[in-house]
Enzyme design. Sequence first.
Site, PDB file in Angstrom:
ATOM      1  N   ALA A 112       0.846  -1.313   0.054  1.00  0.00           N
ATOM      2  CA  ALA A 112      -0.027  -0.017   0.243  1.00  0.00           C
ATOM      3  C   ALA A 112       0.892   1.319   0.248  1.00  0.00           C
ATOM      4  CB  ALA A 112      -1.100   0.068   1.390  1.00  0.00           C
ATOM      5  N   GLY A 114       4.496   1.140  -0.578  1.00  0.00           N
ATOM      6  CA  GLY A 114       5.864   1.180  -1.002  1.00  0.00           C
ATOM      7  C   GLY A 114       5.952  -0.265  -1.510  1.00  0.00           C
ATOM      8  N   ASP A 233      -4.605  -9.627  10.079  1.00  0.00           N
ATOM      9  CA  ASP A 233      -4.400  -9.614   8.695  1.00  0.00           C
ATOM     10  C   ASP A 233      -3.771 -11.029   8.130  1.00  0.00           C
ATOM     11  OD1 ASP A 233      -4.818  -8.509   6.171  1.00  0.00           O
ATOM     12  OD2 ASP A 233      -2.976  -7.855   6.118  1.00  0.00           O
TER      13      ASP A 233
END
EC number: 2.7.11.22
Length: 406
Positions: A112, A114, A233
């Site tokens: 998101a 890099g 996540d």
Amino acid sequence: MTIRHILAIRKKSLELPSDLKTFLRVLANCQHLKKNKKCRRTIFSVDFQNNQRQKPSNFHFWTVIKKFSKKILKSFIIKFGNNGTIAVVFSIFPTGATPSLTFLFQALGKGAYGNVYRVRSLHDGKDYALKQIMISSKNEGIPQSVLREITVMKHLARKAHPNIISLKSVFHQLDPVRAILKINMIMERCDWDLHTFLRNIPRGVPEQQAKHVTAQIVRALDFLHTHSIIHRDLKPQNILLNRDQTVKLADFGLSKEYSNTTAFTTLVVTLWYRSPEVLLQSYYNSTVDMWALGCIVSEIYCRQPLFVGQNEAEQLTDIFKKMGTPVGKDWPSESVIARDSFPQYRPTNLKDLSPQMSKQAIEFVQQCLRYDHSKRLSARGALSHPFLKPAVATKSRVLKQINFNK
């Protein structure tokens, strides 16, 4: 060959000659900088632009760099660009620091904020992963997820669990021309993520290997939960795998510390692996990781996601169609969505959804996918489940047969 450079030494600038050998000689004469303890870090950001058609010899370049700078450089990062451009960043540390020269030579993926690169240390010859996070001056500070990931990984690095990716170093670079701050995280590098692995193997994953991979994920989750950390996540892309079948959890940008009395309502976790309580915007705890684990175990066997939706409503509908619509206490009382918003679906036999799974694997996944998270299998409980008890480290034929381009 011309050289553009920025040399920051305690807010002072110094013009360097445009000759590479002279530049390296100047660099070699910078030993006195190490004696100045106030000068914690000196950043050289140098671009070598080859104006000729023939690119400079990489072998000669590395030989010269290593010879002249090994004793004074802590980190060395390089990127080959278009038209023969070579971007180099040097960091000089005070006396006593261990020299480590690193150069960047392969992009591994994008995130998101890099990119992730494969880098090699000229100090120990090992390959690492460099996660480079680009932050523009237009942004309102450093994103919270970036700070959280660095904090959690530094905390975990001190404990060194074999199934959690290890953070080796964190440093930053400032690009004043483009007004960009680059935060660099050097971590262990693995051969694949689980998502790539499952989509490139020639056939299904053997039962023994599925157990071995799952057991390592569970050990990592048990370690995190024991230290009051929720990953939040968990997905195949964040589960890394080596050729020796070592599994490591990565990407802690959404992880969060918790206590026994803490309840969260923030939407987290990639959509396909979100638990119902998260999708219903209800309270949740560490068992959201176990729901994601159940989805992942099914995916290991079937090589396709168990629940697939394009948005929260579709995701819930797909879960209810396959697992049955929750009734009674299984529907979260704190949910912002009413129970009658969904039709009453009857559950589908998990064996029909995942015919490749064994009986023990199905029982394991079912206990991970319980609607009532208080009855859901915990990471500690999963370690003693019959499905994982006999899991042992074995060499798999599947891994030997795969020819990945590293």
